[in-house]
Design an enzyme around this catalytic site. Structure first.
Site, PDB file in Angstrom:
ATOM      1  N   LYS A   1       0.825  -1.206  -0.043  1.00  0.00           N
ATOM      2  CA  LYS A   1      -0.006   0.105   0.070  1.00  0.00           C
ATOM      3  C   LYS A   1       0.844   1.184   0.010  1.00  0.00           C
ATOM      4  CE  LYS A   1      -2.550   3.135   2.832  1.00  0.00           C
ATOM      5  NZ  LYS A   1      -2.012   4.213   1.660  1.00  0.00           N
TER       6      LYS A   1
ATOM      7  N   GLY B   1       2.656   3.372  14.205  1.00  0.00           N
ATOM      8  CA  GLY B   1       3.469   2.006  14.419  1.00  0.00           C
ATOM      9  C   GLY B   1       2.860   1.072  15.582  1.00  0.00           C
TER      10      GLY B   1
ATOM     11  N   GLY C   1       6.645   4.624   8.951  1.00  0.00           N
ATOM     12  CA  GLY C   1       5.645   6.010   8.957  1.00  0.00           C
ATOM     13  C   GLY C   1       5.967   6.312  10.314  1.00  0.00           C
ATOM     14  N   SER C   2       4.781   6.853  10.986  1.00  0.00           N
ATOM     15  CA  SER C   2       4.600   7.714  12.334  1.00  0.00           C
ATOM     16  C   SER C   2       4.833   6.709  13.269  1.00  0.00           C
ATOM     17  CB  SER C   2       3.848   8.714  12.390  1.00  0.00           C
ATOM     18  OG  SER C   2       2.509   7.838  12.383  1.00  0.00           O
ATOM     19  N   THR C   3       5.362   7.097  14.484  1.00  0.00           N
ATOM     20  CA  THR C   3       5.554   6.332  15.778  1.00  0.00           C
ATOM     21  C   THR C   3       4.029   6.041  16.299  1.00  0.00           C
ATOM     22  OG1 THR C   3       7.731   6.653  16.171  1.00  0.00           O
ATOM     23  CG2 THR C   3       6.290   5.962  18.136  1.00  0.00           C
TER      24      THR C   3
ATOM     25  N   GLU D   1       9.674   0.747  11.037  1.00  0.00           N
ATOM     26  CA  GLU D   1      10.578   1.870  11.079  1.00  0.00           C
ATOM     27  C   GLU D   1      10.265   3.226  10.979  1.00  0.00           C
ATOM     28  OE1 GLU D   1      12.401   4.871   9.793  1.00  0.00           O
ATOM     29  OE2 GLU D   1      12.615   4.103   7.775  1.00  0.00           O
TER      30      GLU D   1
ATOM     31  N   CYS E   1      12.800  10.669   7.965  1.00  0.00           N
ATOM     32  CA  CYS E   1      12.725  10.284   9.298  1.00  0.00           C
ATOM     33  C   CYS E   1      14.091  10.222  10.253  1.00  0.00           C
ATOM     34  CB  CYS E   1      12.413   8.651   9.333  1.00  0.00           C
ATOM     35  SG  CYS E   1      13.326   7.677   8.333  1.00  0.00           S
TER      36      CYS E   1
ATOM     37  N   GLU F   1       8.761  15.037  16.674  1.00  0.00           N
ATOM     38  CA  GLU F   1       9.211  14.896  15.265  1.00  0.00           C
ATOM     39  C   GLU F   1       8.426  16.242  14.443  1.00  0.00           C
ATOM     40  OE1 GLU F   1       8.334  11.716  12.977  1.00  0.00           O
ATOM     41  OE2 GLU F   1      10.194  11.494  12.150  1.00  0.00           O
TER      42      GLU F   1
HETATM   43  P1  NDP Z   1       1.549   7.806   8.678  1.00  0.00           P
HETATM   44  O1  NDP Z   1       2.278   7.086   9.766  1.00  0.00           O
HETATM   45  O2  NDP Z   1       0.150   8.259   9.118  1.00  0.00           O
HETATM   46  O3  NDP Z   1       1.398   6.994   7.418  1.00  0.00           O
HETATM   47  C1  NDP Z   1       2.359   6.108   6.791  1.00  0.00           C
HETATM   48  C2  NDP Z   1       1.679   5.185   6.167  1.00  0.00           C
HETATM   49  O4  NDP Z   1       0.878   4.368   6.824  1.00  0.00           O
HETATM   50  C3  NDP Z   1       0.715   5.579   4.861  1.00  0.00           C
HETATM   51  O5  NDP Z   1       0.729   4.730   3.731  1.00  0.00           O
HETATM   52  C4  NDP Z   1      -0.720   5.563   5.747  1.00  0.00           C
HETATM   53  O6  NDP Z   1      -1.683   5.614   4.552  1.00  0.00           O
HETATM   54  C5  NDP Z   1      -0.446   4.249   6.189  1.00  0.00           C
HETATM   55  N1  NDP Z   1      -1.421   4.268   7.469  1.00  0.00           N
HETATM   56  C6  NDP Z   1      -1.759   5.340   8.304  1.00  0.00           C
HETATM   57  N2  NDP Z   1      -2.707   4.938   9.308  1.00  0.00           N
HETATM   58  C7  NDP Z   1      -2.523   3.555   9.087  1.00  0.00           C
HETATM   59  C8  NDP Z   1      -3.444   2.502   9.841  1.00  0.00           C
HETATM   60  N3  NDP Z   1      -4.080   2.668  11.013  1.00  0.00           N
HETATM   61  N4  NDP Z   1      -3.244   1.073   9.411  1.00  0.00           N
HETATM   62  C9  NDP Z   1      -2.606   0.872   8.470  1.00  0.00           C
HETATM   63  N5  NDP Z   1      -1.836   1.737   7.633  1.00  0.00           N
HETATM   64  C10 NDP Z   1      -2.035   3.190   8.020  1.00  0.00           C
HETATM   65  O7  NDP Z   1       2.191   9.024   8.454  1.00  0.00           O
HETATM   66  P2  NDP Z   1       1.354  10.473   7.698  1.00  0.00           P
HETATM   67  O8  NDP Z   1       1.598  10.483   6.385  1.00  0.00           O
HETATM   68  O9  NDP Z   1       0.245  10.683   8.489  1.00  0.00           O
HETATM   69  O10 NDP Z   1       2.442  11.493   8.453  1.00  0.00           O
HETATM   70  C11 NDP Z   1       1.997  12.023  10.004  1.00  0.00           C
HETATM   71  C12 NDP Z   1       3.386  12.279  10.564  1.00  0.00           C
HETATM   72  O11 NDP Z   1       4.238  10.876  10.815  1.00  0.00           O
HETATM   73  C13 NDP Z   1       4.363  13.241   9.910  1.00  0.00           C
HETATM   74  O12 NDP Z   1       4.154  14.460  10.324  1.00  0.00           O
HETATM   75  C14 NDP Z   1       5.725  12.696  10.290  1.00  0.00           C
HETATM   76  O13 NDP Z   1       6.129  13.142  11.686  1.00  0.00           O
HETATM   77  C15 NDP Z   1       5.585  11.327  10.538  1.00  0.00           C
HETATM   78  N6  NDP Z   1       6.272  10.452   9.466  1.00  0.00           N
HETATM   79  C16 NDP Z   1       7.350   9.633   9.801  1.00  0.00           C
HETATM   80  C17 NDP Z   1       7.822   9.121   8.664  1.00  0.00           C
HETATM   81  C18 NDP Z   1       9.206   8.096   8.953  1.00  0.00           C
HETATM   82  O14 NDP Z   1       9.411   7.792   7.711  1.00  0.00           O
HETATM   83  N7  NDP Z   1       9.469   7.877   9.948  1.00  0.00           N
HETATM   84  C19 NDP Z   1       7.128   8.895   7.223  1.00  0.00           C
HETATM   85  C20 NDP Z   1       5.972   9.605   7.108  1.00  0.00           C
HETATM   86  C21 NDP Z   1       5.571  10.287   8.092  1.00  0.00           C
HETATM   87  P3  NDP Z   1      -2.108   6.916   4.063  1.00  0.00           P
HETATM   88  O15 NDP Z   1      -1.041   7.796   3.350  1.00  0.00           O
HETATM   89  O16 NDP Z   1      -3.282   6.474   3.188  1.00  0.00           O
HETATM   90  O17 NDP Z   1      -2.635   7.806   5.243  1.00  0.00           O
END
Ligand code: NDP
Length: 813
Positions: free
Chosen positions: A191, A249, A244-246, A266, A300, A397
């Site tokens: 996804k 996670g 993605g975000s903590t 991660e 990140c 962050e």
């Molecule tokens: P998210 O953690 O929400 O999203 C990352 C991925 O997970 C996207 O594909 C998202 O889908 C998907 N996702 C979100 N919620 C769920 C869930 N409950 N179950 C399964 N999949 C899910 O990051 P955001 O894009 O909302 O960014 C928010 C904050 O996260 C940023 O401001 C930043 O601080 C942090 N972040 C950190 C990253 C890193 O590499 N460490 C990367 C991205 C963000 P969708 O895109 O459809 O919402």
């Protein structure tokens, strides 16, 4: 501006990369379907979502809004393909992966432009960093596909993998996920992030182009609540890999608890960028640009906390401001632009609100004098000084082009400040004194440390976090283990060829008979025929001392006939807290020499061996097993202690040679404080098989012995007391396994929890671990044959007891 004016001002002229080929590619397709079984299919919902260009705020195209029905179809396709792909020889898989890498290179410019249009990042970065790293990742992992049979013997693919990636490095994160999964023989459902799906869809075309087996790679676009959650909860998915975000996670940890799905996360970071006063300040300034203004700070591992030695702070801040004034923000497709657009209006608002909070909290904000473009989502590079370490902007962050700076006086203070967050993803250390830099690096709680460099990545060097930055590694050999499992786990035929502990209930009317050694009592000359037995009540073992349980209660220990054979302390929350405190105080154990740890393990083996008969009798008494059987268990335990004494100075790191002048030192470090709940089968061997690898690798532990048969472990503290083990390295708390495990799994100062017990308990441990994102290793209720060295000892245990830190050391002046 004409050429003459450019010549006179020496200002940058426009250097646009043509968007036309990418726009034509989008136009030809109009809307995108889902990629399932190598076919483009319409989403079950019939709905589509706009995909926006963040530098203009205008739609580029429409992507399919998938839902759980589409996820079902994609998982079914992946399951079908796994039957074949999982058995495809490594060499054939390698050829496909090599073809993917070649085709990425063939379409590299289209991919780079598409990524810039979709994400807003400068073309300089997509062209020179993202896409070359994507190709490298597939080449590197083609090699591991080729070598899997010889280099990972005894392992098999996990099956169908659900992969969820963020928007900040859309194609690179796809490569980090898909390449190792395919190399190890898994099939995937991926996804992409809602905002940035386009390069994943171009990648799907590459999959068609190279003729990969249908169903090996499936891509389902859409929203997290529709696609992401369905993938995570799908019963036929064997593993979830997430970046993605903590917060998300943490929710995935809870959602998958007890399901048996493997999980790698991660997550976020707040990485320190540490500058000592002897650093080359001009290099430092360029390092800062790469650390926090690369990809608009949406990284990140961005070096978002500048920690400067006090005596050079003013000078450095002045240089940084001068450099910020010269940074160029604007059209991401302009080749001379340093900073592009923020990915979305929501992310822009988030950055604005955190920056406003920083000002409110009293920090001093500085931005360059120039203004940002007003079309699209732009935010200027921003520097905060006068930041106090506990404020929001120093802890949270921001994920934008915002740097917060703080000062320190001594190296020890730098390390304390650097580690003063809940994260642990990366760190940079700047000093011309290599001794100082290499001394600081191991003290930093971070999965990657860059010395005099920053934000360097390579497929050969694993990437991933400590603490709440997640667990698991991507890249390197260590990253492969996220996509395999020991083959014996699925070998159902041999799980019951060893004694499995049963619940021993008290016999009706049974009386405590605390003396098991009646034959030892000699007749007495002074009129008594026999002394009354001396009550030997094992206590707990905390901080090197025998400790009474805080509760003041004891629990009976029964033999298989239900007779009471002893009593042990009923440990509670307070005992666990004391034990955790002792384990923390003993953390110097990790800094000691591996030679010393080996010597102590040998010494334990020697002391146990001298008491073989006594320990064997104890096993017989607790389990009712034959004496020879019990002797075999003690002997296997002595051998196991020897094994980990041997491993303690041999399970070492690696030196990688990524494509740069320099090396990457992959160090295997202890995880920290580990809670261990022991299995009931093999009361002595099961206990030692878990504590020995943990302490061999430098961890300190709190161990809950077998609930059914704890006396082998409580006898063992006498061995610990006589083996020169420092106080607090091993702490033993007896009692109810699930109650005590819950306290350990909830405890924020425990870094990992291993649990070998019933499935329900495994689930509770995984759920509770989400609090501080501690690592977990649970048995999912499957007993192990601990006597079999292939299952009861070795690298699997050592890997669970360590985490890899990659330290990048470039050479040259
Ligand atoms: P998210 O953690 O929400 O999203 C990352 C991925 O997970 C996207 O594909 C998202 O889908 C998907 N996702 C979100 N919620 C769920 C869930 N409950 N179950 C399964 N999949 C899910 O990051 P955001 O894009 O909302 O960014 C928010 C904050 O996260 C940023 O401001 C930043 O601080 C942090 N972040 C950190 C990253 C890193 O590499 N460490 C990367 C991205 C963000 P969708 O895109 O459809 O919402």
């Amino acid at each position: 501006m004409n050429v003459m004016e450019i010549f006179e001002t020496m200002d940058y002229g426009p250097a646009p990369e043509a968007a036309a080929p990418a726009l034509a590619w989008l136009k030809e397709r109009q809307t995108f379907g889902l990629f399932i079984n190598n076919q483009w299919v319409k989403p079950a919902s019939g709905q589509y979502l706009d995909s926006i260009n963040p530098s203009t705020g205008k739609p580029l195209t429409q992507i399919a809004a998938g839902n759980s029905a589409d996820v079902d179809a994609a998982v079914a396709a992946a399951r079908g393909a796994f039957e074949l792909w999982g058995k495809t020889p490594g060499h054939i898989r390698a050829r496909y992966m090599y073809a993917i890498a070649r085709h990425i290179q063939k379409h590299s410019r289209l991919l780079a432009v598409l990524e810039s249009l979709d994400n807003g990042k400068p073309i300089r970065e997509t062209r020179d960093i993202d896409i070359p790293l994507v190709a490298r990742h597939f080449y590197y992992h083609a090699g591991w596909a080729q070598l899997m049979a010889s280099e990972l013997p005894g392992y098999e693919p996990v099956g169908v993998v659900g992969q969820i990636i963020p928007w900040n490095f859309p194609l690179l994160m796809l490569a980090w996920k898909i390449a190792p999964a395919l190399a190890m023989g898994n099939t995937v459902v991926l996804k992409p992030a809602r905002y940035t799906s386009l390069t994943a869809l171009k990648f799907a075309e590459i999959i068609q182009e190279i003729g990969l087996l249908p169903g090996v790679v499936n891509i389902v676009t859409g929203e997290a609540s529709q696609v992401g959650e369905a993938l995570v909860r799908h019963p036929d998915v064997n593993k979830i890999a997430f970046t993605g975000s903590t917060d998300v996670g943490r929710s995935l940890r809870r959602a998958t608890a007890g399901s048996g799905k493997k999980l790698s996360l991660e997550l976020g970071g707040k990485s320190p960028f540490i500058v000592f006063d002897d650093a080359d300040l001009d290099s430092v300034v360029e390092g800062i640009v790469d650390a926090i203004w690369f990809n608009q700070g949406q990284v990140c591992c961005a070096g978002s906390r500048l920690l400067v030695q006090e005596d050079i702070a003013d000078r450095l801040i002045e240089k940084v401001r001068a450099r910020m004034e010269k940074l160029r923000i604007g059209d991401p497709l302009d080749k001379a632009v340093d900073i592009g657009a923020i990915v979305s209006s929501a992310q822009l608002k988030q950055i604005q609100s955190l920056v406003a909070q920083g000002v409110e909290e009293g920090a001093v904000m500085w931005q360059p004098s120039w203004a940002c473009p007003t079309d699209g989502y732009f935010f200027p590079p921003t520097l905060f000084t006068n930041v106090s370490p506990a404020t929001t902007i120093a802890q949270v962050e921001i994920f934008g082009p915002v740097l917060v700076s703080m000062t320190f006086r001594t190296p020890a203070e730098a390390v304390a400040l650097a580690n003063n967050t809940r994260y642990g993803l990366a760190a940079s250390v700047w000093s011309e004194n290599i001794n100082l830099a290499l001394d600081v690096a191991p003290k930093l709680k971070a999965g990657t440390v860059w010395i005099n460099c920053t934000n360097l990545f390579d497929a050969s060097s694993g990437f991933g976090g400590y603490r709440e930055s997640g667990f698991g590694r991507e890249g390197g050999k260590e990253g492969l283990y996220e996509y395999v499992r020991p083959a014996w786990e699925t070998d159902k035929s041999s799980t019951t060829d060893f004694p499995i502990a049963k619940e021993y209930a008290p016999a009706n009317g049974s009386k405590p008979s605390l003396d098991e050694d009646v034959e030892d009592h000699a007749p007495l000359s002074d009129g008594y025929t026999e002394f009354p037995p001396i009550d030997r009540t094992p206590k707990m073992f905390i901080n090197g001392k025998q400790a009474r349980p805080d509760s003041g209660y004891s629990r009976n220990v029964y033999d298989p006939e239900g007779r009471v054979i002893g009593q042990v302390g009923e440990g509670n929350r307070k005992d666990i807290r004391n034990a955790v405190e002792a384990a923390h105080a003993a953390e110097g154990w990790a800094a000691g020499t591996t030679h010393n740890r080996a010597q102590i393990l040998y010494y334990m083996a020697e002391n146990l061996s001298a008491r073989e008969d006594e320990f064997a009798r104890r096993i017989v008494q607790q389990t009712g097993r034959a004496h020879e059987d019990a002797v075999a268990e003690v002997q296997a335990t002595v051998s196991r202690l020897f094994s980990y004494a041997a491993w303690s100075d041999k399970f070492e790191g690696d030196v990688h040679r990524p494509p740069l002048r320099g090396v990457v030192l992959a160090m295997k470090e202890a995880i920290g404080v580990i809670g261990i709940a022991c299995p009931d089968e093999y009361p002595l061997l099961g206990f030692i098989s878990l504590i020995a690898p943990a302490i061999a690798m430098g961890n300190t532990i709190i161990v809950i012995p077998s609930q059914q048969s704890p006396l082998s472990a409580t006898d063992f503290y006498q061995v610990l007391e006589t083996s020169d083990l420092p106080d607090g390295v091993v702490n033993i708390v007896t009692g109810d396994r699930d109650t005590l495990s819950q306290v350990l799994a909830d405890h924020d100062d425990v870094d990992a929890m291993w649990y070998f017990g019933p499935l329900e308990g495994c689930k509770r441990v995984e759920l509770a671990s989400a609090g501080n994102m501690k690592r977990t290793w649970v048995s999912y209720g499957h007993p192990r044959n601990w006597l079999d060295p292939a299952r009861g000892e070795g690298e699997e245990f050592l890997r669970e007891a360590t985490q890899v830190k990659n330290i990048w050391v470039p050479y040259g002046e």
